[in-house]
Design an enzyme around this catalytic site. Structure first.
Site, PDB file in Angstrom:
ATOM      1  N   THR A 139       0.635  -1.363  -0.024  1.00 34.30           N
ATOM      2  CA  THR A 139      -0.165   0.031   0.006  1.00 34.30           C
ATOM      3  C   THR A 139       0.924   1.460   0.177  1.00 34.30           C
ATOM      4  O   THR A 139       0.577   2.244  -0.470  1.00 34.30           O
ATOM      5  CB  THR A 139      -1.073   0.262   1.265  1.00 34.30           C
ATOM      6  OG1 THR A 139      -0.088  -0.014   2.374  1.00 34.30           O
ATOM      7  CG2 THR A 139      -2.223  -1.290   0.660  1.00 34.30           C
ATOM      8  N   GLY A 149      17.333 -10.081   4.701  1.00 36.43           N
ATOM      9  CA  GLY A 149      16.659 -10.461   3.243  1.00 36.43           C
ATOM     10  C   GLY A 149      15.253 -11.725   4.340  1.00 36.43           C
ATOM     11  O   GLY A 149      14.996 -12.118   3.007  1.00 36.43           O
ATOM     12  N   ALA A 150      14.955 -10.993   5.361  1.00 36.09           N
ATOM     13  CA  ALA A 150      13.660 -11.673   5.600  1.00 36.09           C
ATOM     14  C   ALA A 150      12.479 -10.990   5.638  1.00 36.09           C
ATOM     15  O   ALA A 150      11.583 -11.828   5.925  1.00 36.09           O
ATOM     16  CB  ALA A 150      14.163 -12.243   7.260  1.00 36.09           C
ATOM     17  N   GLY A 151      12.451  -9.834   4.973  1.00 37.10           N
ATOM     18  CA  GLY A 151      11.780  -9.151   5.311  1.00 37.10           C
ATOM     19  C   GLY A 151      11.068  -7.758   6.422  1.00 37.10           C
ATOM     20  O   GLY A 151      10.393  -7.786   6.101  1.00 37.10           O
ATOM     21  N   LEU A 152      12.272  -8.330   7.248  1.00 40.71           N
ATOM     22  CA  LEU A 152      12.025  -8.090   8.451  1.00 40.71           C
ATOM     23  C   LEU A 152      13.023  -6.646   8.265  1.00 40.71           C
ATOM     24  O   LEU A 152      13.143  -5.518   9.496  1.00 40.71           O
ATOM     25  CB  LEU A 152      12.531  -8.561   9.519  1.00 40.71           C
ATOM     26  CG  LEU A 152      11.591  -9.581   9.667  1.00 40.71           C
ATOM     27  CD1 LEU A 152      12.404 -11.032  10.554  1.00 40.71           C
ATOM     28  CD2 LEU A 152      10.366  -9.420  10.015  1.00 40.71           C
ATOM     29  N   SER A 153      13.351  -5.759   7.240  1.00 39.30           N
ATOM     30  CA  SER A 153      13.867  -5.420   7.530  1.00 39.30           C
ATOM     31  C   SER A 153      15.083  -4.107   7.441  1.00 39.30           C
ATOM     32  O   SER A 153      15.609  -3.306   8.575  1.00 39.30           O
ATOM     33  CB  SER A 153      13.116  -3.519   7.293  1.00 39.30           C
ATOM     34  OG  SER A 153      12.780  -2.770   6.104  1.00 39.30           O
ATOM     35  N   ASP A 209       9.493   0.980   5.534  1.00 40.79           N
ATOM     36  CA  ASP A 209      10.617   0.361   6.332  1.00 40.79           C
ATOM     37  C   ASP A 209      11.311   1.414   7.607  1.00 40.79           C
ATOM     38  O   ASP A 209      11.291   1.647   8.894  1.00 40.79           O
ATOM     39  CB  ASP A 209      11.945  -0.106   5.713  1.00 40.79           C
ATOM     40  CG  ASP A 209      10.438  -1.289   5.015  1.00 40.79           C
ATOM     41  OD1 ASP A 209       9.743  -1.550   4.815  1.00 40.79           O
ATOM     42  OD2 ASP A 209      11.408  -1.921   4.221  1.00 40.79           O
ATOM     43  N   TYR A 239       7.727  -6.408  -7.508  1.00 36.34           N
ATOM     44  CA  TYR A 239       7.090  -6.033  -7.687  1.00 36.34           C
ATOM     45  C   TYR A 239       7.574  -4.302  -8.072  1.00 36.34           C
ATOM     46  O   TYR A 239       5.667  -3.809  -8.097  1.00 36.34           O
ATOM     47  CB  TYR A 239       8.705  -5.172  -6.232  1.00 36.34           C
ATOM     48  CG  TYR A 239       8.409  -3.676  -5.792  1.00 36.34           C
ATOM     49  CD1 TYR A 239       8.268  -3.645  -4.043  1.00 36.34           C
ATOM     50  CD2 TYR A 239       9.479  -2.896  -6.042  1.00 36.34           C
ATOM     51  CE1 TYR A 239       7.437  -2.466  -3.169  1.00 36.34           C
ATOM     52  CE2 TYR A 239       8.928  -1.527  -5.481  1.00 36.34           C
ATOM     53  CZ  TYR A 239       8.292  -1.368  -4.089  1.00 36.34           C
ATOM     54  OH  TYR A 239       7.868  -0.289  -3.573  1.00 36.34           O
TER      55      TYR A 239
HETATM   56  P1  ADP Z   1      15.658  -6.724   4.403  1.00 33.92           P
HETATM   57  O1  ADP Z   1      16.312  -5.358   4.014  1.00 33.92           O
HETATM   58  O2  ADP Z   1      14.288  -7.310   4.227  1.00 33.92           O
HETATM   59  O3  ADP Z   1      16.480  -7.663   5.358  1.00 33.92           O
HETATM   60  P2  ADP Z   1      17.636  -6.045   1.865  1.00 33.92           P
HETATM   61  O4  ADP Z   1      17.945  -6.598   0.851  1.00 33.92           O
HETATM   62  O5  ADP Z   1      16.876  -4.651   1.927  1.00 33.92           O
HETATM   63  O6  ADP Z   1      16.680  -7.091   2.524  1.00 33.92           O
HETATM   64  O7  ADP Z   1      18.689  -5.681   3.055  1.00 33.92           O
HETATM   65  C1  ADP Z   1      19.589  -6.643   2.943  1.00 33.92           C
HETATM   66  C2  ADP Z   1      20.741  -5.850   2.137  1.00 33.92           C
HETATM   67  O8  ADP Z   1      21.052  -4.666   3.886  1.00 33.92           O
HETATM   68  C3  ADP Z   1      22.004  -7.145   2.746  1.00 33.92           C
HETATM   69  O9  ADP Z   1      22.101  -7.703   1.839  1.00 33.92           O
HETATM   70  C4  ADP Z   1      23.316  -6.050   2.977  1.00 33.92           C
HETATM   71  O10 ADP Z   1      23.686  -5.779   1.669  1.00 33.92           O
HETATM   72  C5  ADP Z   1      22.480  -5.340   3.840  1.00 33.92           C
HETATM   73  N1  ADP Z   1      22.468  -5.279   5.215  1.00 33.92           N
HETATM   74  C6  ADP Z   1      22.059  -5.483   6.381  1.00 33.92           C
HETATM   75  N2  ADP Z   1      22.408  -6.664   7.525  1.00 33.92           N
HETATM   76  C7  ADP Z   1      23.559  -5.619   7.511  1.00 33.92           C
HETATM   77  C8  ADP Z   1      24.991  -5.912   8.468  1.00 33.92           C
HETATM   78  N3  ADP Z   1      24.882  -6.257   9.891  1.00 33.92           N
HETATM   79  N4  ADP Z   1      25.859  -5.922   7.708  1.00 33.92           N
HETATM   80  C9  ADP Z   1      25.831  -5.520   6.473  1.00 33.92           C
HETATM   81  N5  ADP Z   1      24.944  -5.463   5.980  1.00 33.92           N
HETATM   82  C10 ADP Z   1      23.999  -5.346   6.162  1.00 33.92           C
HETATM   83 MG    MG Z   2      15.339  -4.124   2.961  1.00 38.04          MG
END
Ligand code: ADP
Ligand code: MG
Length: 393
Positions: free
Chosen positions: A41, A128-132, A178, A230
């Site tokens: 949304t 990458g779990a959709g939890l930002s 987010d 998306y």
């Molecule tokens: P989500 O936000 O849903 O977890 P995204 O694909 O939007 O998934 O973001 C994940 C990316 O954010 C990772 O691939 C990495 O590049 C970065 N990231 C997240 N947490 C960390 C961390 N602790 N250290 C380094 N990079 C991170």
């Molecule tokens: Mg993200």
């Protein structure tokens, strides 16, 4: 109210001192989030309702005035990334470091005199779990730089900076939810956010006090299908709004939905556009229903609304997957009050509203259903509504 602590976290100050040879100026935390209701949304100017998780990104940070930006994450290999702030340019790679570097870039683009920093990060937000996890990284960086350079930006302003970093520097087209959740959530509350004007209201959501729990089930899968989906859904929603002659799907009230769908069909709209419009308008309405129930103290009655939301995401928007459907089905069979996929879909996580006393049984049933279907074990934890970005010391 007491400070929410991240039960999973470690202290980035130790790493900072080892890497950079001094104590940091301060330590900041910003949480991941889970969205209770209102999915796909936010790029339609609609409503969302996230809550912050106890899981946080933490940053130990010192200010620098010599144009150097050094970045380190304890969670990824590769050591310290060293950059010059005046050479930061969008889409230049940098891997994970593009998220915090993009924040510094976005602040400078907005005219803020941010002249460099040493940053050591660590995060307990599953990636990458959709939890930002990405927004947590952006917002913790923005909050730290805001404090160290005395920028005086508000939570929503920091969220906008984080989104700009992700959209324009990293190059990921995400909405504002987010970053707003990570920057603005309050412990014991869900955030009712109007993504049109970023007005917000903290809606009391003290689950424990009502004998309830919200489980997050991380399916630990990410189907490749999600990448183009998306953009395709977004374009479809824009088509729908254009055919209806309204600026955004937000401008279509739920009571006018049936008429609008007929109008779309008569105008020869794609069958998928009709489904997307139905999802967005009905999910916007579900946010309003859940808020009314929470305000009335009838949190349990939100369960069936979550189930409706899942069906809409599965059948109309078509962004679910077998693993997410299995969570919802197994949780409901085991006595959950309601469940839905959350986030972008095609994997990632689901939320399950349960009686606290039944949380263990429901979690076990979901795990067993995954094992029986031959899926890897899901990650399951309690989404205690937690605080947004803050300075820890
Ligand atoms: P989500 O936000 O849903 O977890 P995204 O694909 O939007 O998934 O973001 C994940 C990316 O954010 C990772 O691939 C990495 O590049 C970065 N990231 C997240 N947490 C960390 C961390 N602790 N250290 C380094 N990079 C991170
Ligand atoms: Mg993200």
């Amino acid at each position: 109210m007491t400070e929410t602590t991240d039960p999973y976290g470690t202290d980035p100050a130790v790493t900072f001192a080892e890497l950079y040879g001094s104590e940091p100026d301060g330590i900041w935390a910003a949480p991941g989030r889970v969205n209770l209701i209102g999915e796909y949304t936010d790029f339609n100017d609609g409503f969302v309702m996230p809550l912050a998780l106890p899981h946080t990104a933490r940053a130990a940070v010192s200010r620098r005035d010599d144009g150097v930006l050094r970045l380190y994450s304890a969670d990824v290999p590769g050591g310290v990334v060293s950059l010059r702030v005046d050479e930061l340019a969008p889409h230049a790679g940098h891997g994970w470091a593009a998220y915090p570097a993009g924040v510094l870039w976005a602040l400078r683009e907005a005219g803020h005199p941010v002249t460099g920093a040493d940053i050591a990060l660590t995060s307990t937000v599953p990636t990458g779990a959709g939890l930002s996890s990405s927004a947590a990284l952006e917002v913790v960086t923005a909050q730290a730089l805001n404090d160290l350079f005395h920028l005086g930006l508000t939570g929503p302003e920091l969220a906008v900076v984080g989104r700009r970093a992700e959209n324009d520097f990293v190059g990921v087209p995400c909405g504002i939810m987010d970053q707003m959740a990570s920057a603005c959530c309050v412990e014991g509350h869900a955030l009712h956010l109007d993504t049109r004007d970023l007005s917000l209201r903290q809606v009391p959501f003290d689950l424990a006090a009502r004998g309830l729990a919200l489980l997050v089930v991380d399916t630990r899968v990410k189907h490749a299908l999600g990448d183009g989906a998306y953009a395709e859904r977004r374009a479809g929603c824009e088509d729908g709004a254009r055919l209806l002659g309204i600026p955004m799907l937000r401008d279509l009230r739920h009571e006018n939905l049936a008429t609008a769908l007929t109008t779309l069909a008569d105008a020869g709209a794609d069958e998928s556009v009709i489904r997307y419009v139905r999802h967005v308008v009905s999910d916007n309405h579900r946010v309003e229903r859940v808020i009314a129930l929470l305000d009335a103290g009838d949190v349990r009655a939100a369960g069936p609304v979550l189930n409706d939301g899942h069906r809409s995401l599965r059948d109309d928007l078509r962004v679910s997957c077998p693993e997410l459907d299995l969570v919802v089905e197994a949780a409901n069979e085991a006595g959950a009050l309601g469940a839905r996929m959350t986030g972008g879909g095609f994997g990632g996580s689901a939320v399950v509203l349960v009686e606290e006393a039944a949380a263990g049984t429901v979690a076990k049933a979901v795990s067993e259903a995954f094992a029986a279907a031959g899926h890897a074990a899901p990650g399951i934890f309690d989404a205690i509504p937690s605080a947004g970005a803050r300075r820890l010391r």
